[in-house]
Write a protein that holds these residues in place. Sequence first.
Motif, PDB file in Angstrom:
ATOM      1  N   VAL A  47       0.837  -1.202   0.000  1.00  0.00           N
ATOM      2  CA  VAL A  47       0.000   0.000   0.000  1.00  0.00           C
ATOM      3  C   VAL A  47       0.874   1.255   0.000  1.00  0.00           C
ATOM      4  CG1 VAL A  47      -1.705   1.324   1.328  1.00  0.00           C
ATOM      5  CG2 VAL A  47      -1.965  -1.155   1.085  1.00  0.00           C
ATOM      6  N   GLU A  48       1.890   1.261   0.846  1.00  0.00           N
ATOM      7  CA  GLU A  48       2.810   2.408   0.914  1.00  0.00           C
ATOM      8  C   GLU A  48       3.570   2.574  -0.409  1.00  0.00           C
ATOM      9  OE1 GLU A  48       4.176   2.738   5.538  1.00  0.00           O
ATOM     10  OE2 GLU A  48       4.867   0.991   4.392  1.00  0.00           O
ATOM     11  N   THR A  49       3.983   1.467  -0.988  1.00  0.00           N
ATOM     12  CA  THR A  49       4.694   1.509  -2.267  1.00  0.00           C
ATOM     13  C   THR A  49       3.801   2.065  -3.361  1.00  0.00           C
ATOM     14  OG1 THR A  49       6.098  -0.344  -1.615  1.00  0.00           O
ATOM     15  CG2 THR A  49       5.930   0.109  -3.976  1.00  0.00           C
ATOM     16  N   ALA A  50       2.552   1.622  -3.383  1.00  0.00           N
ATOM     17  CA  ALA A  50       1.598   2.118  -4.388  1.00  0.00           C
ATOM     18  C   ALA A  50       1.333   3.612  -4.190  1.00  0.00           C
ATOM     19  CB  ALA A  50       0.300   1.329  -4.327  1.00  0.00           C
ATOM     20  N   GLU A  51       1.219   4.036  -2.937  1.00  0.00           N
ATOM     21  CA  GLU A  51       0.994   5.462  -2.646  1.00  0.00           C
ATOM     22  C   GLU A  51       2.206   6.290  -3.060  1.00  0.00           C
ATOM     23  OE1 GLU A  51      -0.335   9.044  -1.916  1.00  0.00           O
ATOM     24  OE2 GLU A  51      -1.599   7.251  -1.988  1.00  0.00           O
ATOM     25  N   THR A  52       3.382   5.800  -2.830  1.00  0.00           N
ATOM     26  CA  THR A  52       4.600   6.508  -3.250  1.00  0.00           C
ATOM     27  C   THR A  52       4.626   6.637  -4.770  1.00  0.00           C
ATOM     28  OG1 THR A  52       5.820   5.745  -1.315  1.00  0.00           O
ATOM     29  CG2 THR A  52       7.128   6.446  -3.219  1.00  0.00           C
ATOM     30  N   ARG A  53       4.293   5.568  -5.447  1.00  0.00           N
ATOM     31  CA  ARG A  53       4.247   5.586  -6.922  1.00  0.00           C
ATOM     32  C   ARG A  53       3.239   6.618  -7.412  1.00  0.00           C
ATOM     33  NH1 ARG A  53       5.642   1.963 -11.050  1.00  0.00           N
ATOM     34  NH2 ARG A  53       4.256   2.050 -12.845  1.00  0.00           N
ATOM     35  N   ARG A  54       2.064   6.675  -6.774  1.00  0.00           N
ATOM     36  CA  ARG A  54       1.042   7.670  -7.158  1.00  0.00           C
ATOM     37  C   ARG A  54       1.564   9.091  -6.948  1.00  0.00           C
ATOM     38  NH1 ARG A  54      -2.502   3.717  -5.376  1.00  0.00           N
ATOM     39  NH2 ARG A  54      -2.496   4.401  -3.210  1.00  0.00           N
ATOM     40  N   ARG A  55       2.281   9.310  -5.847  1.00  0.00           N
ATOM     41  CA  ARG A  55       2.853  10.644  -5.580  1.00  0.00           C
ATOM     42  C   ARG A  55       3.853  11.035  -6.666  1.00  0.00           C
ATOM     43  NH1 ARG A  55       4.905   9.622  -0.169  1.00  0.00           N
ATOM     44  NH2 ARG A  55       6.761  10.734  -0.831  1.00  0.00           N
ATOM     45  N   ILE A  56       4.666  10.085  -7.067  1.00  0.00           N
ATOM     46  CA  ILE A  56       5.656  10.360  -8.116  1.00  0.00           C
ATOM     47  C   ILE A  56       4.945  10.695  -9.427  1.00  0.00           C
ATOM     48  CG2 ILE A  56       7.523   9.379  -9.510  1.00  0.00           C
ATOM     49  CD1 ILE A  56       8.188   7.606  -7.010  1.00  0.00           C
ATOM     50  N   ILE A  57       3.946   9.923  -9.797  1.00  0.00           N
ATOM     51  CA  ILE A  57       3.213  10.163 -11.041  1.00  0.00           C
ATOM     52  C   ILE A  57       2.515  11.519 -10.995  1.00  0.00           C
ATOM     53  CG2 ILE A  57       1.247   9.390 -12.441  1.00  0.00           C
ATOM     54  CD1 ILE A  57       2.107   6.482 -11.678  1.00  0.00           C
ATOM     55  N   SER A  58       1.905  11.838  -9.881  1.00  0.00           N
ATOM     56  CA  SER A  58       1.226  13.125  -9.739  1.00  0.00           C
ATOM     57  C   SER A  58       2.209  14.289  -9.854  1.00  0.00           C
ATOM     58  CB  SER A  58       0.500  13.173  -8.392  1.00  0.00           C
ATOM     59  OG  SER A  58      -0.125  14.416  -8.219  1.00  0.00           O
ATOM     60  N   ALA A  59       3.334  14.174  -9.178  1.00  0.00           N
ATOM     61  CA  ALA A  59       4.356  15.224  -9.255  1.00  0.00           C
ATOM     62  C   ALA A  59       4.874  15.360 -10.685  1.00  0.00           C
ATOM     63  CB  ALA A  59       5.503  14.920  -8.297  1.00  0.00           C
ATOM     64  N   ALA A  60       5.115  14.230 -11.335  1.00  0.00           N
ATOM     65  CA  ALA A  60       5.611  14.248 -12.712  1.00  0.00           C
ATOM     66  C   ALA A  60       4.596  14.884 -13.650  1.00  0.00           C
ATOM     67  CB  ALA A  60       5.931  12.828 -13.167  1.00  0.00           C
ATOM     68  N   SER A  61       3.339  14.531 -13.493  1.00  0.00           N
ATOM     69  CA  SER A  61       2.294  15.087 -14.348  1.00  0.00           C
ATOM     70  C   SER A  61       2.279  16.610 -14.261  1.00  0.00           C
ATOM     71  CB  SER A  61       0.934  14.510 -13.940  1.00  0.00           C
ATOM     72  OG  SER A  61      -0.082  15.022 -14.759  1.00  0.00           O
ATOM     73  N   THR A  62       2.340  17.126 -13.044  1.00  0.00           N
ATOM     74  CA  THR A  62       2.346  18.574 -12.831  1.00  0.00           C
ATOM     75  C   THR A  62       3.593  19.211 -13.439  1.00  0.00           C
ATOM     76  OG1 THR A  62       1.047  18.357 -10.818  1.00  0.00           O
ATOM     77  CG2 THR A  62       2.308  20.396 -11.083  1.00  0.00           C
ATOM     78  N   LEU A  63       4.752  18.668 -13.132  1.00  0.00           N
ATOM     79  CA  LEU A  63       6.000  19.250 -13.626  1.00  0.00           C
ATOM     80  C   LEU A  63       6.132  19.168 -15.139  1.00  0.00           C
ATOM     81  CD1 LEU A  63       8.568  18.066 -10.932  1.00  0.00           C
ATOM     82  CD2 LEU A  63       7.792  20.402 -11.351  1.00  0.00           C
ATOM     83  N   PHE A  64       5.750  18.038 -15.723  1.00  0.00           N
ATOM     84  CA  PHE A  64       5.842  17.910 -17.175  1.00  0.00           C
ATOM     85  C   PHE A  64       4.974  18.973 -17.855  1.00  0.00           C
ATOM     86  CE2 PHE A  64       6.795  13.102 -16.735  1.00  0.00           C
ATOM     87  CZ  PHE A  64       8.148  13.343 -16.615  1.00  0.00           C
ATOM     88  N   MET A  65       3.781  19.202 -17.332  1.00  0.00           N
ATOM     89  CA  MET A  65       2.886  20.196 -17.932  1.00  0.00           C
ATOM     90  C   MET A  65       3.430  21.613 -17.763  1.00  0.00           C
ATOM     91  SD  MET A  65       0.382  18.697 -19.251  1.00  0.00           S
ATOM     92  CE  MET A  65      -1.106  17.836 -19.053  1.00  0.00           C
ATOM     93  N   GLU A  66       4.027  21.880 -16.629  1.00  0.00           N
ATOM     94  CA  GLU A  66       4.507  23.234 -16.360  1.00  0.00           C
ATOM     95  C   GLU A  66       5.845  23.535 -17.024  1.00  0.00           C
ATOM     96  OE1 GLU A  66       4.479  23.612 -12.092  1.00  0.00           O
ATOM     97  OE2 GLU A  66       2.290  23.761 -12.031  1.00  0.00           O
ATOM     98  N   LYS A  67       6.772  22.554 -17.004  1.00  0.00           N
ATOM     99  CA  LYS A  67       8.129  22.814 -17.474  1.00  0.00           C
ATOM    100  C   LYS A  67       8.457  22.138 -18.796  1.00  0.00           C
ATOM    101  CE  LYS A  67      11.398  22.398 -14.442  1.00  0.00           C
ATOM    102  NZ  LYS A  67      12.279  21.896 -13.366  1.00  0.00           N
ATOM    103  N   GLY A  68       7.682  21.136 -19.170  1.00  0.00           N
ATOM    104  CA  GLY A  68       7.983  20.369 -20.374  1.00  0.00           C
ATOM    105  C   GLY A  68       8.738  19.099 -20.029  1.00  0.00           C
ATOM    106  N   LEU A  69       8.768  18.183 -20.982  1.00  0.00           N
ATOM    107  CA  LEU A  69       9.425  16.894 -20.767  1.00  0.00           C
ATOM    108  C   LEU A  69      10.941  17.028 -20.721  1.00  0.00           C
ATOM    109  CD1 LEU A  69       7.325  14.683 -23.225  1.00  0.00           C
ATOM    110  CD2 LEU A  69       6.981  15.005 -20.765  1.00  0.00           C
ATOM    111  N   GLY A  70      11.482  17.794 -21.639  1.00  0.00           N
ATOM    112  CA  GLY A  70      12.921  17.941 -21.725  1.00  0.00           C
ATOM    113  C   GLY A  70      13.523  18.710 -20.565  1.00  0.00           C
ATOM    114  N   GLU A  71      12.773  19.612 -20.002  1.00  0.00           N
ATOM    115  CA  GLU A  71      13.271  20.454 -18.917  1.00  0.00           C
ATOM    116  C   GLU A  71      13.030  19.851 -17.533  1.00  0.00           C
ATOM    117  OE1 GLU A  71      15.046  23.335 -19.219  1.00  0.00           O
ATOM    118  OE2 GLU A  71      15.083  22.783 -21.340  1.00  0.00           O
ATOM    119  N   THR A  72      12.340  18.725 -17.494  1.00  0.00           N
ATOM    120  CA  THR A  72      12.031  18.087 -16.211  1.00  0.00           C
ATOM    121  C   THR A  72      12.833  16.805 -16.075  1.00  0.00           C
ATOM    122  OG1 THR A  72       9.782  18.960 -16.296  1.00  0.00           O
ATOM    123  CG2 THR A  72      10.199  17.167 -14.746  1.00  0.00           C
ATOM    124  N   GLY A  73      13.736  16.783 -15.125  1.00  0.00           N
ATOM    125  CA  GLY A  73      14.550  15.597 -14.889  1.00  0.00           C
ATOM    126  C   GLY A  73      13.959  14.723 -13.799  1.00  0.00           C
TER     127      GLY A  73
END
Length: 195
Positions: free
Chosen positions: A6-32
């Motif tokens: 459950v904790e692992t799945a929640e961590t994965r969801r947090r990463i995906i959510s953070a990535a979704s936000t950053l990719f939209m704001e900064k772009g794919l190439g600018e987000t490491g």
Amino acid sequence: MKKSKVETAETRRRIISAASTLFMEKGLGETGIADVMAAAGLTQGGFYRHFESKEQLVAEANREANQQLFRYYDEAVAGKGPLEAMDIIVDLYLYQFGKDGARQLCPLANLGSELHHSNDDIRAVAMQGYRSLTASFAHMMGQLGIAGHASVADAIVATIVGAVTLSRLSVDEALSKNILDNAQATVRTLLHKEF
């Protein structure tokens, strides 16, 4: 101590959510990966416990962004008739940077040029978002008896995605607004011509 599933799945969801936000704001190439992990409150070293590659994360973040977008639209049009629902979705899409401060961004318009250079898995996820948006419009138009509703839906989605993309490119705020307003008027004319 080992994390639970459950904790692992929640961590994965947090990463995906953070990535979704950053990719939209900064772009794919600018987000490491380091940017994404920091935004999720994690260290970069844990990334590969959850994902095989950045590309896998991009695909999953894109899928998440599309799901959020469609949930947002579903809530906004709940209880509305098809014509009013389409008007609302068009407005929300075109003005996704928020007349009222709301922001529900679409990967197609905000990452399209970068998605074009992505691998097939990422492009497939992006095109699923396109197909879902087109199918939603086609379904509502079919309810209204609009002839050729699938083709009209395709044209509407192409118009609104293109308008948002071009408005984002413009450094002239008045031109950007004009592009969005003209697309809105064009789509409304198309939708309302039979009613």
